[in-house]
Design a protein around this motif. Structure first.
Motif, short mmCIF file in Angstrom:
data_model
loop_
_atom_site.label_atom_id
_atom_site.label_comp_id
_atom_site.label_asym_id
_atom_site.label_seq_id
_atom_site.Cartn_x
_atom_site.Cartn_y
_atom_site.Cartn_z
N GLY A 8 0.84 -1.25 -0.06
CA GLY A 8 -0.05 0.10 -0.03
C GLY A 8 0.74 1.30 -0.08
N LYS A 9 2.07 1.01 -0.02
CA LYS A 9 3.10 2.35 -0.10
C LYS A 9 2.99 2.85 -1.47
N THR A 10 3.08 4.10 -1.67
CA THR A 10 3.24 4.80 -3.11
C THR A 10 4.73 5.41 -3.13
N GLY A 11 5.57 5.14 -4.41
CA GLY A 11 6.74 5.73 -4.47
C GLY A 11 7.41 5.28 -5.80
N ILE A 12 8.44 5.62 -5.86
CA ILE A 12 9.50 5.60 -7.13
C ILE A 12 10.43 4.40 -6.89
N TYR A 13 10.68 3.27 -7.74
CA TYR A 13 11.39 2.28 -7.50
C TYR A 13 12.17 2.03 -8.71
N ALA A 14 13.39 1.26 -8.27
CA ALA A 14 14.19 0.68 -9.35
C ALA A 14 14.45 -0.76 -9.27
N ILE A 15 14.82 -1.42 -10.30
CA ILE A 15 14.96 -2.71 -10.45
C ILE A 15 16.53 -2.79 -10.77
N LEU A 16 17.17 -3.41 -9.91
CA LEU A 16 18.44 -3.51 -9.91
C LEU A 16 19.07 -5.11 -10.57
N ILE A 17 19.70 -5.16 -11.70
CA ILE A 17 20.29 -6.36 -12.02
C ILE A 17 21.71 -6.27 -12.12
N ASN A 18 22.16 -7.34 -11.10
CA ASN A 18 23.57 -7.36 -10.91
C ASN A 18 24.35 -5.99 -10.27
N ASP A 19 23.28 -5.38 -9.69
CA ASP A 19 23.65 -4.16 -8.73
C ASP A 19 23.73 -2.95 -9.63
N VAL A 20 23.07 -3.22 -10.80
CA VAL A 20 23.15 -2.01 -11.64
C VAL A 20 21.65 -1.48 -11.74
N ILE A 21 21.05 -0.12 -11.66
CA ILE A 21 19.83 0.18 -11.89
C ILE A 21 19.59 -0.03 -13.21
N ARG A 22 18.44 -0.85 -13.72
CA ARG A 22 18.37 -1.11 -15.03
C ARG A 22 16.69 -0.80 -15.17
N TYR A 23 15.98 -0.52 -14.40
CA TYR A 23 14.47 -0.15 -14.55
C TYR A 23 14.01 0.82 -13.58
N ILE A 24 13.22 1.70 -13.93
CA ILE A 24 12.63 2.76 -12.90
C ILE A 24 11.30 2.72 -13.28
N GLY A 25 10.48 2.93 -12.18
CA GLY A 25 9.03 2.80 -12.14
C GLY A 25 8.27 3.50 -11.19
N SER A 26 7.12 3.73 -11.10
CA SER A 26 6.22 4.16 -9.85
C SER A 26 5.04 3.41 -9.62
N SER A 27 4.68 3.21 -8.29
CA SER A 27 3.40 2.51 -8.11
C SER A 27 2.60 3.19 -6.64
N VAL A 28 1.51 2.82 -6.72
CA VAL A 28 0.57 3.23 -5.65
C VAL A 28 0.78 1.99 -4.72
N ASN A 29 1.25 0.75 -4.92
CA ASN A 29 1.24 -0.37 -4.32
C ASN A 29 2.77 -1.14 -4.54
N LEU A 30 3.63 -0.38 -3.83
CA LEU A 30 5.06 -1.19 -4.18
C LEU A 30 5.11 -2.50 -4.07
N GLU A 31 4.82 -3.05 -3.25
CA GLU A 31 4.81 -4.60 -3.13
C GLU A 31 4.13 -5.41 -4.08
N SER A 32 2.91 -5.02 -4.56
CA SER A 32 2.22 -5.49 -5.74
C SER A 32 2.86 -5.48 -6.83
N ARG A 33 3.65 -4.27 -7.35
CA ARG A 33 4.35 -3.96 -8.31
C ARG A 33 5.77 -4.94 -8.65
N LYS A 34 6.12 -4.87 -7.35
CA LYS A 34 7.30 -5.71 -7.14
C LYS A 34 7.05 -7.07 -7.44
N SER A 35 6.00 -7.79 -6.94
CA SER A 35 5.62 -9.11 -7.14
C SER A 35 5.24 -9.18 -8.76
#
Length: 187
Positions: A8-35
């Motif tokens: 239920g948290k809103t924010g900007i996130y990054a997906i890191l692959i091999n410790d390098v930021i590869r993807y930036i996104g935002s979501s109103v439910n960070l856990e759901s977006r991660k999953s």
């Protein structure tokens, strides 16, 4: 960060692959977006470039990192800012879109939900498995015969879930109609 703190948290996130930021996104439910991201990567159906990196380095290289917590109204600008900052490493194909949505609360929310439910009920629902005529016939049989639900299922080739829900919480507005075949098959 624990799963509970992202729900239920809103924010900007990054997906890191091999410790390098590869993807930036935002979501109103960070856990759901991660999953969602992780599920799509595991299935091999994610964005082409990110999928290649995930396949190459493996799931253990995947990290989901919250860059900023924010309110919904500031997500657009913050996401654009982070995408500019990390432009040299991200592989996002889609551009950031300003997706301002009307937030409904209280009675307005309830009225909107009710209106939408009526619009999408029965055959108007793109996921409807049966026609209104079939629903009406099944409802009539449930109310006027001793037929077991499994017999109705076999007759119409639908699931038991559909039969049990007709008139209860699905197809509640249909009128029961006696099937044309009923006299012939039973009599």
């Amino acid at each position: 960060m624990s799963k509970q703190k992202l729900i239920g948290k809103t924010g900007i996130y990054a997906i890191l692959i091999n410790d390098v930021i590869r993807y930036i996104g935002s979501s109103v439910n960070l856990e759901s977006r991660k999953s969602n991201h992780l599920a799509r990567l595991r299935k091999g159906t994610h964005h082409k470039e990110l999928q290649k990196l995930f396949d190459k380095y493996g799931e253990e290289s995947f990290k989901f990192y919250v860059l900023d917590y924010c309110n919904k109204s500031s997500c657009y600008e913050l996401e654009k800012l982070h995408m500019m900052i990390h432009a040299d490493t991200i592989v996002n194909e889609n551009k950031v879109r300003d997706t301002k949505k009307k937030v409904r609360r209280g009675l307005e929310s309830k009225n909107h939900k009710d209106k939408f439910s009526k619009l999408m009920s029965g055959e108007n629902n793109p996921n409807a498995k049966i026609s209104e005529k079939i629903a009406s016939e099944i409802l009539w049989m449930k109310q006027n015969t001793d037929m077991k639900q499994i017999e109705i299922v076999e007759k119409y080739g639908v699931t038991i879930g559909i039969v049990s829900r007709i008139g209860r919480d699905r197809w509640v507005g249909v009128e029961p109609i006696k099937p044309d075949w009923f006299e012939k098959d039973v009599g």
